[in-house]
Design a protein around this motif. Structure first.
Motif, mmCIF file in Angstrom:
data_model
loop_
_atom_site.group_PDB
_atom_site.id
_atom_site.type_symbol
_atom_site.label_atom_id
_atom_site.label_comp_id
_atom_site.label_asym_id
_atom_site.label_seq_id
_atom_site.Cartn_x
_atom_site.Cartn_y
_atom_site.Cartn_z
ATOM 1 N N ASN B 22 -14.922 -14.520 -47.446
ATOM 2 C CA ASN B 22 -15.167 -13.787 -46.593
ATOM 3 C C ASN B 22 -15.685 -14.652 -44.978
ATOM 4 O OD1 ASN B 22 -16.780 -11.920 -48.319
ATOM 5 N ND2 ASN B 22 -17.364 -13.793 -49.453
ATOM 6 N N CYS B 23 -14.974 -14.289 -44.180
ATOM 7 C CA CYS B 23 -15.643 -14.052 -43.132
ATOM 8 C C CYS B 23 -16.601 -12.838 -42.191
ATOM 9 C CB CYS B 23 -14.412 -14.255 -41.744
ATOM 10 S SG CYS B 23 -13.746 -15.315 -42.900
ATOM 11 N N PHE B 30 -12.596 -7.156 -31.071
ATOM 12 C CA PHE B 30 -11.631 -8.073 -32.379
ATOM 13 C C PHE B 30 -10.544 -6.583 -32.295
ATOM 14 C CE2 PHE B 30 -12.289 -12.171 -31.207
ATOM 15 C CZ PHE B 30 -13.940 -12.630 -30.905
ATOM 16 N N GLN B 31 -9.779 -6.766 -32.320
ATOM 17 C CA GLN B 31 -8.242 -5.971 -32.565
ATOM 18 C C GLN B 31 -8.223 -6.042 -34.085
ATOM 19 O OE1 GLN B 31 -6.357 -7.114 -28.575
ATOM 20 N NE2 GLN B 31 -7.029 -4.640 -28.131
ATOM 21 N N SER B 52 -7.593 -1.779 -39.295
ATOM 22 C CA SER B 52 -8.602 -1.071 -38.652
ATOM 23 C C SER B 52 -9.929 -1.161 -39.748
ATOM 24 C CB SER B 52 -8.224 0.254 -39.361
ATOM 25 O OG SER B 52 -7.440 0.489 -40.163
ATOM 26 N N SER B 53 -11.278 -0.508 -40.106
ATOM 27 C CA SER B 53 -12.127 -0.390 -41.215
ATOM 28 C C SER B 53 -11.590 -0.230 -42.520
ATOM 29 C CB SER B 53 -13.320 0.213 -40.668
ATOM 30 O OG SER B 53 -14.257 -0.410 -39.787
ATOM 31 N N LYS B 67 -15.932 -3.176 -39.906
ATOM 32 C CA LYS B 67 -16.703 -2.897 -38.490
ATOM 33 C C LYS B 67 -17.615 -3.221 -37.901
ATOM 34 C CE LYS B 67 -11.643 -2.495 -36.330
ATOM 35 N NZ LYS B 67 -11.080 -2.120 -35.387
ATOM 36 N N SER B 68 -18.194 -2.084 -38.864
ATOM 37 C CA SER B 68 -20.119 -1.510 -38.368
ATOM 38 C C SER B 68 -21.289 -3.519 -38.884
ATOM 39 C CB SER B 68 -20.227 -1.246 -39.032
ATOM 40 O OG SER B 68 -20.587 -1.224 -40.750
#
Lengths: 113, 109
Positions: B22-23, B30-31, B52-53, B67-68
């Motif tokens: 994990n990070c 961030f893209q 994408s998520s 992303k959330s």
């Protein structure tokens, strides 16, 4: 096909000496990155070349560090008056700049005594 | 605060286990989100990337992006001794790459 190559693979030098590290990127790759990897520190960005544009030098830690890229291909990272804290693995990566996948070389392990 | 945070481990699991790496990141702009694998004394090699998520699967590997929560994960199913390496997350913004410190994984036969 040939990947990114770096030379030398290992370099041991004395404190205060200058060193040059070389990177041969994948042919046709317009983007070239230099990173430094120290134990437990991850990859530290040093410098970025893209085509004929001015390089992004924002990651260079001091004015003892410089890099050039000749003819849009081979790059040389120079460290002047080396210090013990410069000991690390120096990695080079190249990219087509599309979605920015980077292809890394095997690195140069620098040891400053 | 670092742009990208990654637990350095080390992580040791038995062969066949499911591994979760994990990070977390701080910048919602961030893209691209990538995972690299680095064997000892070698350069990192790209394992997976996504922008994408959600989940992206490739064989035994699944990359997940939330992303959330600004959280990314790499899952390795049926882990093999050959998976023993350091895994680095990388996140991009334009031409800037931000790497995690890497998680050292050992899969024990």
């Amino acid at each position: 096909g040939a990947g990114v190559s770096q030379s030398p693979s290992n370099k041991v030098t004395e404190k205060g000496k200058d060193v040059e590290l070389r990177c041969d990127p994948i042919s046709g790759h317009t983007a070239l990155y230099w990173y430094r990897q120290s134990l437990g520190q991850g990859l530290e960005f040093l410098i970025y070349f893209q085509g004929n544009s001015a390089p992004d030098k924002s990651g260079l830690p001091s004015d003892r560090f410089s890099a050039e890229r000749t003819g849009g291909s081979v790059s040389t990272l120079t460290i002047q008056r080396t210090q013990q804290e410069d000991s690390a693995v120096y990695l080079c990566a190249s990219s087509t700049g599309t979605y920015n996948e980077q292809f890394f070389g095997p690195g140069t392990r620098l040891t400053v005594l | 605060q670092k742009e990208v945070e990654q637990d350095p481990g080390p992580l040791s699991v038995p062969e066949g286990a499911i591994v979760s790496l994990n990070c977390t990141y701080s910048n919602s702009a961030f893209q691209y989100f990538m995972w690299y694998r680095q064997y000892s004394r070698k350069g990192p090699e790209l394992l997976m990337y996504t922008y994408s998520s959600g989940n992206k699967e490739d064989g035994r590997f699944t990359a997940q992006v939330d992303k959330s929560s600004k959280y990314i994960s790499l899952f390795i199913r049926d882990s093999q001794p050959s998976d023993s390496a350091t895994y680095l997350c990388a996140i991009t913004l334009g031409n800037q790459f931000y790497f995690g410190t890497g998680t050292s994984l050992t899969v024990i036969p």
